[in-house]
Design an enzyme around this catalytic site. Structure first.
Site, PDB file in Angstrom:
ATOM      1  N   GLY A  17       0.835  -1.188   0.000  1.00 61.13           N
ATOM      2  CA  GLY A  17       0.000   0.000   0.000  1.00 61.13           C
ATOM      3  C   GLY A  17       0.870   1.239   0.000  1.00 61.13           C
ATOM      4  N   GLY A  18       0.267   2.366  -0.261  1.00 58.20           N
ATOM      5  CA  GLY A  18       0.998   3.623  -0.286  1.00 58.20           C
ATOM      6  C   GLY A  18       1.432   4.059   1.103  1.00 58.20           C
ATOM      7  N   SER A  19       2.255   5.066   1.116  1.00 61.76           N
ATOM      8  CA  SER A  19       2.727   5.654   2.364  1.00 61.76           C
ATOM      9  C   SER A  19       1.540   6.110   3.208  1.00 61.76           C
ATOM     10  CB  SER A  19       3.627   6.851   2.032  1.00 61.76           C
ATOM     11  OG  SER A  19       4.070   7.482   3.197  1.00 61.76           O
ATOM     12  N   SER A  20       1.610   5.869   4.489  1.00 66.92           N
ATOM     13  CA  SER A  20       0.594   6.292   5.466  1.00 66.92           C
ATOM     14  C   SER A  20      -0.769   5.622   5.266  1.00 66.92           C
ATOM     15  CB  SER A  20       0.448   7.817   5.469  1.00 66.92           C
ATOM     16  OG  SER A  20       1.685   8.427   5.772  1.00 66.92           O
ATOM     17  N   GLY A  22      -1.467   2.634   6.470  1.00 72.07           N
ATOM     18  CA  GLY A  22      -1.761   1.827   7.647  1.00 72.07           C
ATOM     19  C   GLY A  22      -1.140   0.443   7.645  1.00 72.07           C
ATOM     20  N   LYS A  23      -0.241   0.170   6.711  1.00 73.85           N
ATOM     21  CA  LYS A  23       0.359  -1.166   6.593  1.00 73.85           C
ATOM     22  C   LYS A  23       1.088  -1.602   7.858  1.00 73.85           C
ATOM     23  CE  LYS A  23       3.015   0.053   3.297  1.00 73.85           C
ATOM     24  NZ  LYS A  23       2.717   1.461   3.405  1.00 73.85           N
ATOM     25  N   ASP A  44      10.803   0.131   5.021  1.00 74.56           N
ATOM     26  CA  ASP A  44      11.457   1.187   5.803  1.00 74.56           C
ATOM     27  C   ASP A  44      12.649   0.636   6.582  1.00 74.56           C
ATOM     28  OD1 ASP A  44       9.640   3.073   4.882  1.00 74.56           O
ATOM     29  OD2 ASP A  44       8.352   2.927   6.642  1.00 74.56           O
TER      30      ASP A  44
END
Length: 185
Positions: A17-20, A22-23, A44
């Site tokens: 999923g994209g940044s921010s 909730g992954k 990250d």
């Protein structure tokens, strides 16, 4: 190229999923609710492990002021080693939850498929409304403004999932429960 249906025991869960979106929070909820021990790794973690010089070099990884991310050849080499290393950990008995951002879409997915060949993978798409993700991004000190909006839909193009969750209005705990139900008989 649809992901095959998961049958039997899952070895690895990949959250894309994209940044921010909730992954990481979902991954932590999963890790703490699954009945067996699972390790958790994030893209990250790989970036944090790299020398600072790679954050400035074209061959490393660069982050644009507009939220764009540009991985270079040296980054891709280290990423491949990291992916295959995780694959080997799984082959030796570890179960793993991976939290990634498929910046290069299907190519990112294919790199994981190569590293995890022969393993049972549950592919999870983590979606979030770009505006909601952008608000979350502003609340975090470790993100470049614009990443959430630029990645919210682009990381999902051409990717076929076993399951999708949307954190726009669904809690991380509920998303983890939905995923957990998919992998337990």
């Amino acid at each position: 190229m649809f992901q095959k249906e998961v049958k039997g025991m899952v070895d690895v869960i990949i959250l894309n999923g994209g940044s921010s979106s909730g992954k990481t929070t979902i991954a932590k909820c999963l890790q703490n609710s699954l009945p067996t021990s699972w390790l958790r790794f994030s893209i990250d973690d790989l970036i944090d492990a790299m020398p600072d010089a790679m954050m400035e070099a074209d061959s490393g990884i660069t982050f644009g002021d507009d939220g764009s991310v540009s991985p270079g050849t040296e980054f891709r080499t280290l990423e491949s080693a990291w992916m295959h290393g995780i694959g080997e950990m799984i082959r030796r008995g570890a179960r793993v939850i991976i939290d990634d951002v498929f910046i290069s879409g299907v190519d990112s997915c294919n790199r994981w498929k190569a590293a995890l060949e022969g393993l049972q993978v549950l592919w999870v798409g983590v979606f979030c409304d770009p505006i909601v993700a952008s608000v979350r991004e502003r609340e975090r000190a470790d993100r470049v403004a614009g990443m959430a909006v630029s990645q919210a839909t682009s990381v999902h193009v051409g990717i076929h999932y076993n399951i999708k969750v949307d954190t726009t209005k669904t809690s991380p705990e509920e998303c983890a429960r939905i995923i957990w139900q998919k992998i337990t008989p």
